[in-house]
Design a protein around this motif. Structure first.
Motif, mmCIF file in Angstrom:
data_model
loop_
_atom_site.group_PDB
_atom_site.id
_atom_site.type_symbol
_atom_site.label_atom_id
_atom_site.label_comp_id
_atom_site.label_asym_id
_atom_site.label_seq_id
_atom_site.Cartn_x
_atom_site.Cartn_y
_atom_site.Cartn_z
ATOM 1 N N GLU A 32 0.735 -1.313 0.139
ATOM 2 C CA GLU A 32 0.064 0.059 0.092
ATOM 3 C C GLU A 32 0.722 1.227 0.083
ATOM 4 O O GLU A 32 1.930 1.449 0.945
ATOM 5 N N PRO A 33 0.666 2.227 -0.913
ATOM 6 C CA PRO A 33 1.500 3.225 -0.943
ATOM 7 C C PRO A 33 1.006 4.199 0.212
ATOM 8 O O PRO A 33 -0.245 4.346 0.381
ATOM 9 N N ARG A 34 2.036 5.474 0.284
ATOM 10 C CA ARG A 34 1.312 6.554 1.367
ATOM 11 C C ARG A 34 1.156 7.639 0.438
ATOM 12 O O ARG A 34 1.675 7.869 -0.558
ATOM 13 N N LEU A 35 0.943 8.834 1.230
ATOM 14 C CA LEU A 35 0.809 10.169 0.933
ATOM 15 C C LEU A 35 0.058 10.183 -0.689
ATOM 16 O O LEU A 35 0.527 10.744 -1.467
ATOM 17 N N VAL A 36 -1.535 9.794 -0.573
ATOM 18 C CA VAL A 36 -2.282 9.731 -1.620
ATOM 19 C C VAL A 36 -2.908 11.469 -1.610
ATOM 20 O O VAL A 36 -3.370 11.790 -0.560
ATOM 21 N N HIS A 37 -2.864 11.585 -2.736
ATOM 22 C CA HIS A 37 -3.219 13.110 -2.876
ATOM 23 C C HIS A 37 -4.230 13.194 -4.082
ATOM 24 O O HIS A 37 -3.871 12.903 -5.367
ATOM 25 N N GLU A 38 -5.483 13.318 -3.756
ATOM 26 C CA GLU A 38 -6.630 13.291 -5.137
ATOM 27 C C GLU A 38 -6.447 12.144 -5.858
ATOM 28 O O GLU A 38 -6.655 12.128 -7.238
ATOM 29 N N GLY A 39 -6.561 10.919 -5.086
ATOM 30 C CA GLY A 39 -6.449 9.492 -5.756
ATOM 31 C C GLY A 39 -5.163 9.103 -6.292
ATOM 32 O O GLY A 39 -5.092 7.938 -6.758
ATOM 33 N N LYS A 40 -4.014 10.015 -6.126
ATOM 34 C CA LYS A 40 -2.791 9.513 -6.597
ATOM 35 C C LYS A 40 -1.620 9.587 -5.576
ATOM 36 O O LYS A 40 -1.499 10.367 -4.769
ATOM 37 N N ALA A 41 -1.159 8.404 -5.513
ATOM 38 C CA ALA A 41 0.001 8.221 -4.533
ATOM 39 C C ALA A 41 1.272 9.007 -4.977
ATOM 40 O O ALA A 41 1.613 8.795 -6.035
ATOM 41 N N LEU A 42 1.751 9.767 -4.145
ATOM 42 C CA LEU A 42 2.903 10.525 -4.459
ATOM 43 C C LEU A 42 3.913 10.285 -3.289
ATOM 44 O O LEU A 42 4.815 11.150 -3.175
ATOM 45 N N GLU A 43 3.958 9.200 -2.712
ATOM 46 C CA GLU A 43 5.035 8.832 -1.852
ATOM 47 C C GLU A 43 6.471 9.101 -2.347
ATOM 48 O O GLU A 43 7.459 9.125 -1.874
ATOM 49 N N ALA A 44 6.510 8.559 -3.625
ATOM 50 C CA ALA A 44 7.932 8.384 -4.348
ATOM 51 C C ALA A 44 8.447 9.813 -4.558
ATOM 52 O O ALA A 44 9.729 9.865 -4.270
ATOM 53 N N VAL A 45 7.692 10.858 -4.828
ATOM 54 C CA VAL A 45 8.488 11.996 -5.379
ATOM 55 C C VAL A 45 8.681 12.630 -4.017
ATOM 56 O O VAL A 45 9.447 13.762 -3.709
ATOM 57 N N TRP A 46 7.756 12.581 -2.956
ATOM 58 C CA TRP A 46 7.931 13.145 -1.521
ATOM 59 C C TRP A 46 9.234 12.648 -0.967
ATOM 60 O O TRP A 46 10.046 13.598 -0.560
ATOM 61 N N HIS A 47 9.334 11.505 -1.098
ATOM 62 C CA HIS A 47 10.659 10.799 -0.280
ATOM 63 C C HIS A 47 11.872 11.224 -1.304
ATOM 64 O O HIS A 47 12.728 11.668 -1.073
ATOM 65 N N ARG A 48 11.959 11.600 -2.643
ATOM 66 C CA ARG A 48 12.844 12.159 -3.486
ATOM 67 C C ARG A 48 13.101 13.502 -3.101
ATOM 68 O O ARG A 48 14.317 13.882 -2.953
ATOM 69 N N SER A 49 12.251 14.248 -2.755
ATOM 70 C CA SER A 49 12.463 15.612 -2.476
ATOM 71 C C SER A 49 12.885 15.898 -0.950
ATOM 72 O O SER A 49 13.824 16.605 -1.099
ATOM 73 N N VAL A 50 12.003 15.416 -0.113
ATOM 74 C CA VAL A 50 12.374 15.651 1.387
ATOM 75 C C VAL A 50 13.286 14.847 2.009
ATOM 76 O O VAL A 50 14.218 15.418 2.524
ATOM 77 N N LEU A 51 13.526 13.701 1.763
ATOM 78 C CA LEU A 51 14.592 12.710 2.302
ATOM 79 C C LEU A 51 15.897 12.526 1.564
ATOM 80 O O LEU A 51 16.615 11.895 1.989
ATOM 81 N N ASP A 52 15.668 12.590 0.174
ATOM 82 C CA ASP A 52 16.845 12.427 -0.487
ATOM 83 C C ASP A 52 17.515 13.638 -0.953
ATOM 84 O O ASP A 52 18.791 13.868 -0.936
ATOM 85 N N LEU A 53 16.871 14.567 -1.818
ATOM 86 C CA LEU A 53 17.381 15.881 -2.390
ATOM 87 C C LEU A 53 17.853 16.740 -1.305
ATOM 88 O O LEU A 53 18.939 17.102 -1.426
#
Length: 348
Positions: free
Chosen positions: A277-298
């Motif tokens: 199950e993915p996390r950080l779903v916004h308007e029906g779309k999971a955005l967990e990967a891009v949030w991880h990329r932005s906040v915890l990696d970049l």
């Protein structure tokens, strides 16, 4: 001047093509109008000390412990408590040892080759969003804990300590013009001056593009405590194919053999659907990967500016740790950082 500005590394035509590709991706969540606090004037450290534990990242059957503590030294420091004769490792680009071979991660080291900590990105990235300038993280090994909630456990630990203010001013830096590094996979990262000189902030426009269920994801947001805490639950993502690789051929390699990854602490995507199950779903779309990329990696790479905070606009497409760290290295090799006050005086 093009949107990418000065290219410090990479092919100009390839970067232009990648810019066009990213700009064609719709923004899934635009938080650019979110109000945030003005830049802090004075430096902070933790108001107390706390300890948290979890399974090891690279030795999943072993429990690992870290202690977050106040520091009188400027910056963030990593202290291998199990190596009592080794000096703490300052979080800075000069101490980046590698960004991993099989398992992509940032490894910091100083002095003795045994004095290193792996997979530091999910810890040091919080330097950019939690409002803590000076801190020491004590480790019982070079292998940090891996939590099921991403970095939320660390965020909550920081919050539980409170904040102590000092009289030392915060040093803010930016760039005078956009600078870009490009990779070999259509990836790039651009640093630019603040979007609004009247209210300078750190803002990010990041997009990913995977040939799996992750697909294309893009977000725009200002870096702040609220969004850092929200995004801290985002887990490292991997493909189902890589999971099978780790379970088979990967067993031949030490970095993979004892990995602590499982279906709870990693997001797994197949070709057409998520395996868990993915996390950080916004308007029906999971955005967990891009949030991880932005906040915890970049932001972990931006945290490698050791003596201050970066303020400006970052644009990132399909990039990873290797390119992030190359950007920071080129930033210093080309002497591109300038004090924020100096830049603002020039645009008045």
């Amino acid at each position: 001047m093009t949107e990418s500005g000065t290219i410090l590394m990479g092919d100009e035509e390839a970067i232009k093509a990648s810019y066009a590709e990213m700009n064609a991706i719709p923004v899934d969540w635009d938080l650019s109008d979110k109000p945030v606090e003005p830049l802090r004037k004075t430096q902070t450290t933790l108001g107390g000390e706390t300890t948290i534990s979890g399974p090891g990242t690279f030795m999943g059957k072993a429990m690992r412990t870290i202690t977050l503590a106040p520091s009188n030294l400027e910056g963030w420091w990593l202290d291998r408590a199990d190596l009592p004769n080794s000096l703490p490792i300052r979080v800075g680009i000069a101490n980046v040892w590698t960004t991993g071979q099989i398992v992509s991660n940032i490894v910091l080291r100083s002095g003795n080759p045994h004095n290193y900590v792996r997979m530091v990105e999910h810890l040091i990235s919080l330097r950019m969003g939690m409002g803590i300038d000076n801190m020491v993280i004590k480790f019982d090994s070079g292998d940090p804990p891996l939590f099921e909630q991403g970095s939320l456990d660390v965020v909550e630990a920081i919050k539980s300590c409170g904040v102590e203010n000092s009289e030392k001013p915060v040093n803010y830096f930016t760039v005078k013009k956009p600078i870009t590094v490009g990779g070999t996979y259509g990836d790039f990262v651009t640093l630019a001056p603040p979007l609004n000189p009247d209210n300078p902030q750190l803002t990010i426009d990041a997009a990913i593009n995977f040939n799996t269920a992750l697909g294309q994801q893009r977000i725009i947001f200002p870096v702040c405590k609220e969004l850092t805490e929200m995004a801290s639950v985002a887990r490292t993502n991997t493909s189902n194919a890589k999971v099978w690789y780790c379970r088979t051929i990967g067993k031949l390699f030490a970095d993979v053999r004892n990995l602590g990854y499982n279906k709870k602490n990693v997001s797994i995507a197949g070709k057409k659907r998520y395996i868990n199950e993915p996390r950080l779903v916004h308007e029906g779309k999971a955005l967990e990967a891009v949030w991880h990329r932005s906040v915890l990696d970049l932001l972990a790479a931006i945290a490698l500016i050791p003596n201050g905070q970066f303020v400006g606009h970052i644009k990132s497409y399909k990039a990873g740790h290797r390119l992030d760290c190359e950007l920071m290295k080129q930033l210093y090799l080309n002497e591109m950082l300038v004090p924020l006050d100096e830049y603002l005086k020039g645009v008045e």
